[in-house]
Design a protein around this motif. Structure first.
Motif, PDB file in Angstrom:
ATOM      1  N   GLY A 403      65.942 -28.015  83.186  1.00 46.74           N
ATOM      2  CA  GLY A 403      65.405 -28.077  81.835  1.00 46.74           C
ATOM      3  C   GLY A 403      64.384 -29.174  81.643  1.00 46.74           C
ATOM      4  O   GLY A 403      64.327 -29.786  80.571  1.00 46.74           O
ATOM      5  N   ASN A 405      60.180 -30.461  82.843  1.00 45.36           N
ATOM      6  CA  ASN A 405      58.923 -30.135  83.534  1.00 45.36           C
ATOM      7  C   ASN A 405      58.210 -31.441  83.849  1.00 45.36           C
ATOM      8  O   ASN A 405      57.197 -31.787  83.245  1.00 45.36           O
ATOM      9  CB  ASN A 405      58.076 -29.236  82.623  1.00 45.36           C
ATOM     10  CG  ASN A 405      56.906 -28.601  83.347  1.00 45.36           C
ATOM     11  OD1 ASN A 405      56.797 -28.677  84.577  1.00 45.36           O
ATOM     12  ND2 ASN A 405      56.023 -27.976  82.595  1.00 45.36           N
ATOM     13  N   ASP A 430      65.190 -23.061  85.874  1.00 47.69           N
ATOM     14  CA  ASP A 430      64.374 -22.852  84.674  1.00 47.69           C
ATOM     15  C   ASP A 430      64.320 -21.360  84.393  1.00 47.69           C
ATOM     16  O   ASP A 430      64.775 -20.550  85.210  1.00 47.69           O
ATOM     17  CB  ASP A 430      62.960 -23.417  84.864  1.00 47.69           C
ATOM     18  CG  ASP A 430      62.395 -23.973  83.548  1.00 47.69           C
ATOM     19  OD1 ASP A 430      62.669 -23.383  82.486  1.00 47.69           O
ATOM     20  OD2 ASP A 430      61.690 -24.990  83.592  1.00 47.69           O
ATOM     21  N   SER A 434      57.733 -22.996  85.602  1.00 52.52           N
ATOM     22  CA  SER A 434      57.015 -24.155  85.067  1.00 52.52           C
ATOM     23  C   SER A 434      56.191 -24.782  86.185  1.00 52.52           C
ATOM     24  O   SER A 434      56.359 -24.443  87.367  1.00 52.52           O
ATOM     25  CB  SER A 434      58.010 -25.177  84.528  1.00 52.52           C
ATOM     26  OG  SER A 434      58.725 -25.755  85.614  1.00 52.52           O
ATOM     27  N   GLN A 448      68.225 -18.603  78.729  1.00 53.82           N
ATOM     28  CA  GLN A 448      67.563 -19.383  77.705  1.00 53.82           C
ATOM     29  C   GLN A 448      68.244 -19.142  76.364  1.00 53.82           C
ATOM     30  O   GLN A 448      68.938 -18.141  76.151  1.00 53.82           O
ATOM     31  CB  GLN A 448      66.072 -19.039  77.641  1.00 53.82           C
ATOM     32  CG  GLN A 448      65.763 -17.595  77.319  1.00 53.82           C
ATOM     33  CD  GLN A 448      64.303 -17.396  76.955  1.00 53.82           C
ATOM     34  OE1 GLN A 448      63.717 -18.208  76.256  1.00 53.82           O
ATOM     35  NE2 GLN A 448      63.710 -16.309  77.427  1.00 53.82           N
TER      36      GLN A 448
END
Ligand code: SF4
Length: 689
Positions: A403, A405, A430, A434, A448
Motif C-alpha cells: 500500500g 508507492n 498492490d 504502481s 481494494q
C-alpha cells in the motif's frame, strides 16, 4: 445489496453508499451518505471512486520477473513458494534484519495490525515502518510530547462549526478535503478564519471578503511565526493564567524561549507584517471558542515536531486544549493515517500505541500473539533510514511494500529508486502496477477498498467500517490471506486468521490497556453505527473528547515545551524556495487518481506555479516549460503564472511519477524527533527549459 461504506482516499473518510449496478460498466454507483464529517458531501475524488473498480489495468494475477527482465504472470503457488524460499535463504545468509517491510497509511486497521505482527513474528525482523512517517509523524511526536497521547483531532470535527476563530496552519483542505470546509463556515461568518500558507490557496481564499486573515510567510519560517504569536500572547497579557497554572507545566522556560520574538523581529524573519502577527494573537485570544489546526505544510520540515509543538504552545497558553468548544488538532492526510499509526506498523511501536521497548507492553502483546516476549524484535528504523538501508552493505536485502508507492512519495526519490535496484528481492502488494510495483521482482495483486471488509480510523480517531460492495477479480487475494500463506510456508508461530472480523477481535485484545484502546469494539458493534472514538475500552462508550479533565501524562498536565527556531535553508542569488502540495483532483502519489480519467483531465501533467513578476525577471512566459533543479536532480514542468504565490517561491504538486516527480528535488533530511523528511522546504534554480 447496497453497502454503507466510506471513501477510499483521504482521512476525512466521507461516508458513501455503494449500489450494485448489474450490467453496467462499473460494478457500483456512488452516493454521498449523511455522516457527521461530510454530511452527505463528497469531493470529485469520492464521486469518481467507482472508476477504480472498473479499470482494465487492474492486477489480477501475481507477476514475477523473468530472466529477460520483463514481468510475467505466475500462479499464487509459484509466487509464494519463491518468496518463502528467498526469505529463508536471505535470513540464513544475513539474519532476519536482511528483510524489511514498508507499510501504508491506507491499509485497514486489520491489515496494518497483521502486517506489524507478521514482520516481527513471521519474518523475525525489527525493520518495519510505513509511509505515515512521511505524513503524520511530526504532529504525532509533538502531541505525544505535549499531551502524552496522539489522536489527530481530540474532539469531533463537528465541534468546529461553532468556533469564533480557527487558525489553520499549512493545510489546504479546500482542495484536499473539500467537504471539510463546511465546518469552517461559523468562523468565516465571524471574520475569524486565519490561514497560514505561502500561497493564496483555495483555503486561504476562504478568508477573503472579511472572513478572516491570510498570513503568507516565507517558506520554512512557520516556527518563528508561532514563536512571534506566542510572544504577543505572553507580552500583551493574553495568557489564560488559571488554565496554564492548573493544567500545564513549563511556563517559565516557554516565556524565556519566546521573549526574543517580538513582532518587529518576527516580521523581519517571516515576512509577515508585525501588525498581522499581533492581530492573529488578539483574534484567537478574544474568541470565546477557538481552534488551532496544523497540516503537512508546517509539519513536513526538519523542525516539524518543534513547529507543531509551537502551535500546541499557542493553544495551551490560551487555554484552548480540552476546553469545551475550543482545541488543538492536526489534520491527518491518508485514509487510515490515524489507525495505521496505532497498531504496530511503526518501527518503535506495538498495537494499542504501545512502545516496543516497554517490557510490560511486550509481555501483553506476546500473550495475545502466543509467543515468547523475547522473540519480538526491538525497535527498527524509521522510513527514510529503512529505505536508505536497502541494498547497502550489511543492510536490507529483501523489501516487502504494502500500500505504498515509495518511488513517487519518498523524498529524494532518485536515491530511493537506486536503493531498491540494489535489493535481492522486492515484493510489492498492490492492486495497480504502481511505479514501485513496476520495479518489483514479484507483484502480488490484492483487494481494494470496495472489495474488502475491515475498519479504518478517521482524522477524529473515530473507528468506522469499510464494507464489501463488489466482487474482487478472481485472481486477487487479501493481504490477510497472503500473510497467512507465508507464515505457513515459513513455519511461524501463532494464529493467522484471514477473516477481518477475527483479526479485529485480536487487534482489540492486543490494544487493551494501551493508549489507543479498541478493546470495547468489534465489527458487530461498529455495524450498529455507534460513534466509536478511541480510547474505547471494554464496557465504555468511547471518548469523543479527550483532555477534558486531564492530559495523558502521569501527572495529568500538558507540557509547554520551549522550542527554538532554526534558520531554514534559504535561497541565495537567483535561487527560489520550493514548496510542494496536493491538487483537488489527485491523491498522494497519484497511483489511483491518475487512472481516473475525469480526475486526470483536471491535472494531467506537472504544472509549476510561480509569480508573474518572477517569471518576468527570468524571461519565463505563461504556458512555457521551466526546469527546476538542485543537487538532487531536475524536473521540467509547464508554467502557471499566478499572483497567489510569493515571488520568492515556486509550488509543485507531488502526484506525478518519473521525470515529473516533485520529490526528485525534495530533501531526505529528517526531523530529529519524528524522522519526518523535509518535504516542504527545498531550494531550487528555476530557468526556462
Ligand atoms: Fe471525502 Fe477525502 Fe474522499 Fe474527497 S477524497 S470524498 S474529501 S474522503
Amino acid at each position: 445489496m447496497s453497502a454503507a461504506t466510506h471513501c477510499p482516499y483521504c482521512a476525512l473518510q466521507c461516508a458513501m453508499t455503494l449500489e450494485p449496478t448489474p450490467g453496467e460498466r462499473l460494478p457500483v454507483s456512488v452516493a454521498g451518505r449523511d455522516f457527521p464529517t461530510n454530511r452527505g458531501g463528497l469531493c470529485r475524488k469520492g464521486w469518481t471512486s467507482a472508476e477504480l473498480l472498473g479499470r482494465g489495468d487492474r492486477l489480477t494475477t501475481p507477476l514475477m520477473r523473468r530472466p529477460d527482465g520483463s514481468l510475467g504472470e505466475a500462479s499464487w503457488e509459484e509466487a509464494l513458494d519463491r518468496i518463502a524460499a528467498e526469505v529463508v535463504r536471505l535470513r540464513a545468509e544475513s539474519g532476519p534484519d536482511a528483510i524489511g517491510v514498508f507499510g501504508g497509511g491506507g491499509l485497514t486497521n486489520e491489515k496494518a495490525y497483521q502486517l506489524g505482527k507478521f514482520a516481527r513474528i513471521g519474518f523475525g525482523t525489527r525493520l518495519i515502518d510505513y509511509n505515515g512517517r512521511f505524513c503524520m509523524s511530526s504532529a504525532a511526536a509533538a502531541a505525544n510530547r505535549a499531551f502524552g497521547l496522539d489522536r489527530g483531532l481530540p474532539f469531533p470535527l463537528a465541534d468546529l462549526d461553532t468556533a469564533e476563530a480557527i487558525l489553520v496552519l499549512g493545510s489546504n483542505m479546500g482542495d484536499t478535503m473539500p467537504p471539510f470546509v463546511q465546518h469552517l463556515q461559523g468562523a468565516r461568518g465571524r471574520g475569524g478564519l486565519v490561514v497560514v500558507d505561502p500561497r493564496r490557496s483555495t483555503t486561504a481564499r476562504l478568508t477573503e471578503d472579511g472572513a478572516g486573515i491570510h498570513v503568507q510567510p516565507v517558506p520554512g519560517t512557520d516556527l518563528a511565526l508561532l514563536l512571534g504569536i506566542a510572544h504577543v500572547i505572553v507580552a500583551e497579557g493574553l495568557v489564560d493564567e488559571s488554565y496554564v497554572a492548573d493544567r500545564t507545566v513549563g511556563l517559565a522556560a516557554l516565556k524565556r524561549s519566546v521573549s526574543p520574538w517580538w513582532p518587529a523581529r518576527t516580521a523581519e524573519v517571516t515576512g509577515v507584517p508585525a501588525e498581522q502577527i499581533r492581530a492573529v494573537a488578539h483574534l484567537l485570544a478574544g474568541a470565546r471558542s477557538a481552534y488551532v489546526l496544523t497540516g503537512r505544510g508546517v509539519e513536513q520540515h526538519a523542525d516539524g515536531t518543534d513547529t507543531a509543538t509551537a502551535a500546541i504552545n499557542v493553544a495551551l497558553l490560551l487555554g484552548l486544549v480540552g476546553r469545551e468548544g475550543s482545541g488543538y488538532g492536526t489534520l491527518t492526510g491518508q485514509g487510515n493515517g490515524q489507525g495505521g499509526r496505532e497498531h504496530g506498523q511503526k518501527s518503535d511501536q506495538l498495537p494499542g500505541y504501545r512502545k516496543i521497548t516497554d517490557p510490560a507492553a511486550r509481555a501483553h502483546v506476546a500473550r495475545v500473539w502466543g509467543v515468547d516476549p523475547a522473540s519480538i524484535p526491538g525497535p527498527g528504523l524509521p522510513a527514510v533510514q529503512l529505505l536508505e538501508r536497502c541494498g547497502a552493505d550489511g543492510g536490507v536485502r529483501a523489501l516487502f511494500v504494502h500500500g505504498s508507492n515509495v518511488v513517487v512519495s519518498a523524498p529524494d526519490v532518485s536515491r530511493v529508486r537506486s536503493a531498491l535496484g540494489r535489493l535481492d528481492l522486492l515484493v510489492v502488494s498492490d492492486f495497480f502496477l504502481s511505479e514501485t510495483a513496476e520495479l518489483a521482482d514479484i507483484v502480488l495483486p490484492v483487494l481494494q477498498w470496495a472489495e474488502e471488509e475491515g475498519t479504518m480510523t478517521n482524522l477524529e480517531g473515530r473507528v468506522i467500517r469499510r464494507r464489501r460492495a463488489a466482487e474482487p477479480p478472481a485472481g486477487a487475494r487479501s493481504e490477510l490471506w497472503i500473510l497467512a500463506e507465508l507464515t505457513r510456508r515459513l513455519g511461524a508461530p501463532g494464529t493467522w486468521s484471514t477473516d477481518p472480523s477475527e483479526v479485529f477481535d485480536e487487534l482489540a485484545r492486543a490494544s487493551a490497556g494501551g493508549l489507543s484502546d479498541y478493546s470495547g469494539l468489534s465489527h458487530a458493534l461498529l455495524d450498529t453505527g455507534v460513534a466509536a472514538h478511541w480510547p474505547y475500552p471494554a464496557g465504555s462508550a468511547g471518548t469523543p473528547h479527550l483532555f477534558r479533565e486531564r492530559f495523558a501524562h502521569d501527572d495529568g498536565r500538558a507540557r509547554l515545551v520551549a522550542v527554538r527556531a532554526r534558520r531554514p535553508e534559504t535561497p541565495r542569488g537567483s535561487e527560489m524556495s520550493l514548496i510542494t502540495g496536493r491538487l483537488l483532483g489527485h491523491y498522494q502519489s497519484g497511483a489511483q487518481t491518475r487512472r481516473v480519467g475525469e480526475l486526470n483531465d483536471l491535472a494531467p501533467r506537472l504544472v509549476a506555479q510561480i509569480h508573474p513578476a518572477t517569471a518576468g525577471d527570468r524571461g519565463i512566459a505563461a504556458g512555457s516549460r521551466i526546469r527546476l533543479a538542485n543537487a538532487r536532480g531536475s524536473v521540467e514542468a509547464d508554467v502557471e503564472l499566478s499572483p497567489d504565490i510569493r515571488a520568492d517561491t515556486v509550488f509543485l504538486p507531488f502526484h506525478y511519477a518519473g521525470s515529473e516527480s516533485a520529490n526528485i528535488l525534495t530533501s531526505a533530511r529528517t526531523d530529529p524527533h519524528s524522522s519526518m523528511p523535509e518535504f516542504k522546504n527545498a531550494v531550487v534554480t528555476v530557468t526556462p527549459a
